[in-house]
Design a protein around this motif. Structure first.
Motif, PDB file in Angstrom:
ATOM      1  N   ILE A 173       0.824  -1.204   0.000  1.00 49.30           N
ATOM      2  CA  ILE A 173       0.000   0.000   0.000  1.00 49.30           C
ATOM      3  C   ILE A 173       0.863   1.261   0.000  1.00 49.30           C
ATOM      4  O   ILE A 173       0.425   2.327  -0.453  1.00 49.30           O
ATOM      5  CB  ILE A 173      -0.981  -0.010   1.206  1.00 49.30           C
ATOM      6  N   GLU A 174       2.099   1.128   0.487  1.00 54.00           N
ATOM      7  CA  GLU A 174       2.991   2.291   0.541  1.00 54.00           C
ATOM      8  C   GLU A 174       3.283   2.876  -0.838  1.00 54.00           C
ATOM      9  O   GLU A 174       3.704   4.032  -0.949  1.00 54.00           O
ATOM     10  CB  GLU A 174       4.319   1.917   1.215  1.00 54.00           C
ATOM     11  N   PHE A 175       3.053   2.093  -1.894  1.00 55.65           N
ATOM     12  CA  PHE A 175       3.339   2.591  -3.231  1.00 55.65           C
ATOM     13  C   PHE A 175       2.180   3.405  -3.802  1.00 55.65           C
ATOM     14  O   PHE A 175       2.323   4.017  -4.857  1.00 55.65           O
ATOM     15  CB  PHE A 175       3.666   1.417  -4.170  1.00 55.65           C
ATOM     16  N   TYR A 176       1.049   3.410  -3.108  1.00 54.08           N
ATOM     17  CA  TYR A 176      -0.118   4.079  -3.688  1.00 54.08           C
ATOM     18  C   TYR A 176       0.105   5.571  -3.942  1.00 54.08           C
ATOM     19  O   TYR A 176      -0.205   6.078  -5.023  1.00 54.08           O
ATOM     20  CB  TYR A 176      -1.374   3.883  -2.810  1.00 54.08           C
ATOM     21  N   ASP A 177       0.642   6.282  -2.963  1.00 54.37           N
ATOM     22  CA  ASP A 177       0.752   7.738  -3.119  1.00 54.37           C
ATOM     23  C   ASP A 177       1.591   8.129  -4.339  1.00 54.37           C
ATOM     24  O   ASP A 177       1.241   9.057  -5.071  1.00 54.37           O
ATOM     25  CB  ASP A 177       1.348   8.370  -1.856  1.00 54.37           C
ATOM     26  N   GLY A 178       2.684   7.405  -4.535  1.00 57.27           N
ATOM     27  CA  GLY A 178       3.521   7.710  -5.691  1.00 57.27           C
ATOM     28  C   GLY A 178       2.801   7.448  -6.996  1.00 57.27           C
ATOM     29  O   GLY A 178       2.894   8.234  -7.952  1.00 57.27           O
ATOM     30  N   LEU A 179       2.059   6.337  -7.049  1.00 58.27           N
ATOM     31  CA  LEU A 179       1.296   6.019  -8.255  1.00 58.27           C
ATOM     32  C   LEU A 179       0.201   7.051  -8.499  1.00 58.27           C
ATOM     33  O   LEU A 179      -0.035   7.476  -9.635  1.00 58.27           O
ATOM     34  CB  LEU A 179       0.675   4.623  -8.116  1.00 58.27           C
ATOM     35  N   VAL A 235      -8.672   9.355 -10.126  1.00 52.92           N
ATOM     36  CA  VAL A 235      -7.689   8.930  -9.121  1.00 52.92           C
ATOM     37  C   VAL A 235      -8.384   8.151  -7.999  1.00 52.92           C
ATOM     38  O   VAL A 235      -7.835   7.170  -7.484  1.00 52.92           O
ATOM     39  CB  VAL A 235      -6.911  10.141  -8.568  1.00 52.92           C
ATOM     40  N   SER A 236      -9.601   8.548  -7.647  1.00 50.12           N
ATOM     41  CA  SER A 236     -10.351   7.807  -6.616  1.00 50.12           C
ATOM     42  C   SER A 236     -10.616   6.370  -7.053  1.00 50.12           C
ATOM     43  O   SER A 236     -10.480   5.427  -6.262  1.00 50.12           O
ATOM     44  CB  SER A 236     -11.694   8.498  -6.327  1.00 50.12           C
ATOM     45  N   ALA A 237     -11.002   6.198  -8.312  1.00 52.27           N
ATOM     46  CA  ALA A 237     -11.263   4.843  -8.820  1.00 52.27           C
ATOM     47  C   ALA A 237      -9.989   4.012  -8.804  1.00 52.27           C
ATOM     48  O   ALA A 237     -10.000   2.832  -8.418  1.00 52.27           O
ATOM     49  CB  ALA A 237     -11.841   4.921 -10.229  1.00 52.27           C
ATOM     50  N   PHE A 238      -8.872   4.626  -9.214  1.00 55.71           N
ATOM     51  CA  PHE A 238      -7.595   3.904  -9.154  1.00 55.71           C
ATOM     52  C   PHE A 238      -7.235   3.560  -7.707  1.00 55.71           C
ATOM     53  O   PHE A 238      -6.790   2.454  -7.405  1.00 55.71           O
ATOM     54  CB  PHE A 238      -6.476   4.731  -9.795  1.00 55.71           C
ATOM     55  N   ASN A 239      -7.450   4.519  -6.820  1.00 51.01           N
ATOM     56  CA  ASN A 239      -7.193   4.326  -5.388  1.00 51.01           C
ATOM     57  C   ASN A 239      -7.896   3.057  -4.897  1.00 51.01           C
ATOM     58  O   ASN A 239      -7.297   2.175  -4.269  1.00 51.01           O
ATOM     59  CB  ASN A 239      -7.718   5.559  -4.646  1.00 51.01           C
ATOM     60  N   GLU A 240      -9.166   2.935  -5.210  1.00 45.06           N
ATOM     61  CA  GLU A 240      -9.948   1.789  -4.720  1.00 45.06           C
ATOM     62  C   GLU A 240      -9.500   0.479  -5.361  1.00 45.06           C
ATOM     63  O   GLU A 240      -9.421  -0.556  -4.685  1.00 45.06           O
ATOM     64  CB  GLU A 240     -11.437   2.021  -4.978  1.00 45.06           C
TER      65      GLU A 240
END
Lengths: 152, 121
Positions: free
Chosen positions: A18-24, A44-49
């Protein structure tokens, strides 16, 4: 929204963490340059989920890899996530039906749902969502970038 | 464009009489949701069941973050408490609208309004 000629594609492979999410998300947000803020937030919200789903539910190890593609052209933003975790076809179909039935009757959309909020965000914010399962999971989400095909 | 680069989430708790005001700042996403959920869940367990969530500096929320807020809401309600929300901005506001969270969380303009509308049982 006017076509500002902003095109681009990014493909990246990251560990299932999950730590890679912010960079992506920063990469995707950058590729959304010029898109109306509310639309960019939705993409970005859809990608987040969808990224959360893979990290939290795929049963992959943190050292396993997730393949991610962002591709923007003049008419759409495509987000594809490929992983080798367990199939989520059952949840994909289940929450797709929930989304369709809720869209047909908005008053049935219950508040404070315990499960499926992520899928609601994905289905609501993206124009097309498809899932393929062979030896791996392939989730493809497309957001049209013109008013005629607006998702929400 | 929202600044989403490496922004963390933090919270601050203050009190106004019987009401606990929790200001959450930053990005409430899966990476930090469990930490925030644990902190928020401690409030009702210590008898603080009338809560105003100040989300005016919350810049991002995902379903894990929503889960943390819903958990707080259910714990407070289970003890005849009440939870109000103020200050929703942009992406969190859109998520609240989409998930119809305002059906449960009454969204107010100010802390003062939220307290005035609080149901003290």
């Amino acid at each position: 929204m006017k076509n500002d000629g902003m095109f681009g594609a990014i493909s990246i492979i990251v560990p299932c963490r999950i730590e890679f999410y912010d960079g992506l998300a920063t990469l995707l947000q950058t590729l959304c340059f010029g898109i109306e803020d509310v639309w960019a937030d939705q993409i970005v919200s859809a990608f987040n989920e969808s990224f959360n789903n893979v990290v939290q539910h795929s049963q992959l190890q943190q050292t396993d890899l997730i393949e991610i593609h962002f591709n923007r052209d003049s008419s759409q933003m495509l987000v594809k996530i490929i992983d080798k975790g367990i199939s989520y076809l059952e949840n994909f179909n289940k929450y797709q039906q929930v989304h369709i039935s809720q869209s047909a009757n908005e008053h049935d959309a219950g508040a404070l749902k315990e499960h499926g909020m992520g899928w609601t965000i994905i289905y609501s914010f993206m124009s097309e969502v498809t899932y393929e399962r062979n030896a791996q999971n392939v989730l493809t989400m497309i957001r049209y970038l013109n008013f005629d095909n607006e998702a929400t | 464009m929202a600044d989403i680069s490496n922004e963390q989430v933090d919270y601050e708790v203050s009190h106004d009489g019987k009401v606990t005001i929790v200001a959450i700042r930053g990005r409430l996403s899966a990476l930090h949701a469990s930490r925030i959920q644990a902190a928020l869940s401690a409030l009702p367990k210590h008898g603080q069941v009338y809560i105003v969530l100040d989300l005016s500096k919350l810049t991002w929320i995902d379903s894990s973050g929503v889960g943390a807020l819903v958990s707080l809401y259910k714990l407070a309600k289970a003890q005849n408490g009440d939870v109000k929300v103020i200050g929703l901005q942009r992406q969190p506001k859109e998520i609240f609208r989409l998930l119809r969270l305002e059906v449960a969380f009454e969204v107010c303009e100010t802390v003062e309004q939220a307290i005035s509308l609080m149901n003290f049982g």
